[in-house]
Design a protein around this motif. Structure first.
Motif, PDB file in Angstrom:
ATOM      1  N   GLY A 123       0.758  -1.244   0.000  1.00  0.00           N
ATOM      2  CA  GLY A 123       0.000   0.000   0.000  1.00  0.00           C
ATOM      3  C   GLY A 123       0.785   1.290   0.000  1.00  0.00           C
ATOM      4  N   THR A 124       2.108   1.248  -0.110  1.00  0.00           N
ATOM      5  CA  THR A 124       2.892   2.482  -0.076  1.00  0.00           C
ATOM      6  C   THR A 124       2.449   3.466  -1.152  1.00  0.00           C
ATOM      7  N   HIS A 125       2.274   2.974  -2.370  1.00  0.00           N
ATOM      8  CA  HIS A 125       1.947   3.869  -3.480  1.00  0.00           C
ATOM      9  C   HIS A 125       0.483   4.313  -3.433  1.00  0.00           C
ATOM     10  N   THR A 126      -0.382   3.433  -2.940  1.00  0.00           N
ATOM     11  CA  THR A 126      -1.768   3.840  -2.735  1.00  0.00           C
ATOM     12  C   THR A 126      -1.855   4.983  -1.727  1.00  0.00           C
ATOM     13  N   ILE A 127      -1.119   4.864  -0.630  1.00  0.00           N
ATOM     14  CA  ILE A 127      -1.130   5.902   0.409  1.00  0.00           C
ATOM     15  C   ILE A 127      -0.603   7.215  -0.158  1.00  0.00           C
TER      16      ILE A 127
END
Length: 247
Positions: A109-113
Motif C-alpha cells: 500500500g505504499t503507493h496507494t497511500i
C-alpha cells in the motif's frame, strides 16, 4: 545530483515509510523483535516457497492463497531497505497522478497511500488479489485517516476508466503481462497516464522463480508497449516509467 524534497504531505514517508512497521505489528500482533526477524527472513522464505510450489498454470492461486504473511514481510523489507528508490517512485506519483487512480497489484500500500495523500487525486482504487494484502492496506488506510479516499477490490474493475494507473513490480508476476498492458490502455482516459515498472529476470541465483524472463514473451511485451503508449520523460534514476496513450 541535486536532492529534491518530497512535499510536506508526504513527510511521514521519510521517517517510517508511512508507519509501516507499526502497522505490521498491529495487524499481525507481533512484538518488534519478532517483526524484525521476519522482515530479515522474508525474501529468502518467499524464494524457497516459489521454488517449491510456484507454477505458471496456478500463479493466481499461488499469489492469492499460498504466499500468506511471507509476502508482507518480503515487501515490507524491500520498502524499508530501499527508501531512496521508493521515494523516487513517489515523486513520479506526485508529478503525474490525478483524478481517479488505480493501483493495480498494490501490495503493502505504499503507493496507494502516496496517491491518496496527493491533493490532485480524487480517489484511489487499490487492487490486489491477495486477501491478506487487502486487509492489511485497509487497516493502514484506517490508521492514516484515508478510508474515505481509498476503495478496495481484488480484481481490476471492468468497464471503468481511470485518469492514472500505477503498477509497480507486478507485470513480471502475471501469466500474460501483455494482456494487462492492453487492459490499462483501454481503461485510461484519453489524457490519462500510467506509471509502471517491471523486472523480467529470475535473478543471478534464481532467487525470483516467479518472474517471467522468456524472450518471446518479452518481445511481445515491448512490442505491445511501444505500439500503444508514448513514454513521458522524467528525471529520476529508477526503473519506473511514465506513459501516455498513443492516440
Amino acid at each position: 545530483m541535486v536532492k529534491v524534497a518530497l512535499p510536506d504531505f508526504l513527510s511521514d514517508f521519510y521517517y517510517s515509510s508511512f508507519n509501516l512497521k507499526q502497522h505490521l505489528q498491529e495487524f499481525l500482533h507481533l512484538d518488534l523483535e519478532t517483526l524484525e526477524q521476519k522482515l530479515a527472513e522474508g525474501t529468502q522464505q518467499l524464494a524457497e516457497l516459489g521454488h517449491r510450489d510456484f507454477d505458471w498454470e496456478t500463479a493466481t492461486t499461488f499469489y492469492r492463497d499460498q504466499v500468506g504473511e511471507i509476502y508482507l514481510f518480503e515487501l515490507g523489507a524491500w520498502h524499508l531497505d530501499c527508501l531512496e528508490n521508493i521515494e523516487s517512485t513517489l515523486f513520479l506519483i506526485v508529478d503525474h497522478a490525478q483524478g481517479r487512480v488505480l493501483d493495480f497489484g498494490g501490495g503493502i500500500g505504499t503507493h496507494t497511500i502516496c496517491a491518496a495523500l496527493c491533493p490532485q487525486v480524487e480517489q484511489v482504487i487499490y487492487c490486489d488479489i491477495n486477501p491478506l494484502n487487502l486487509d492489511f492496506v485497509r487497516h493502514r488506510a484506517e490508521q492514516l485517516g484515508l478510508s474515505q479516499k481509498i476503495v478496495f477490490c481484488s480484481e481490476m474493475p471492468p468497464e471503468e476508466t481511470f485518469d492514472t494507473i500505477i503498477s509497480f513490480d507486478v507485470l513480471e508476476h502475471l501469466p500474460d503481462p501483455c494482456e494487462h498492458l492492453l487492459s490499462f490502455h483501454q481503461a485510461l482516459t484519453p489524457e490519462g497516464k500510467t506509471i509502471l515498472n517491471w523486472y523480467f529476470f529470475k535473478g543471478f541465483n534464481q532467487e525470483y522463480p516467479f518472474h517471467h524472463d522468456e524472450p518471446e514473451l518479452l518481445d511481445r511485451f515491448f512490442q505491445t508497449l511501444q505500439t500503444k503508449f508514448v513514454e513521458v520523460f522524467h528525471p529520476y534514476l529508477i526503473t519506473a516509467r511514465c506513459y501516455r496513450k498513443w492516440i
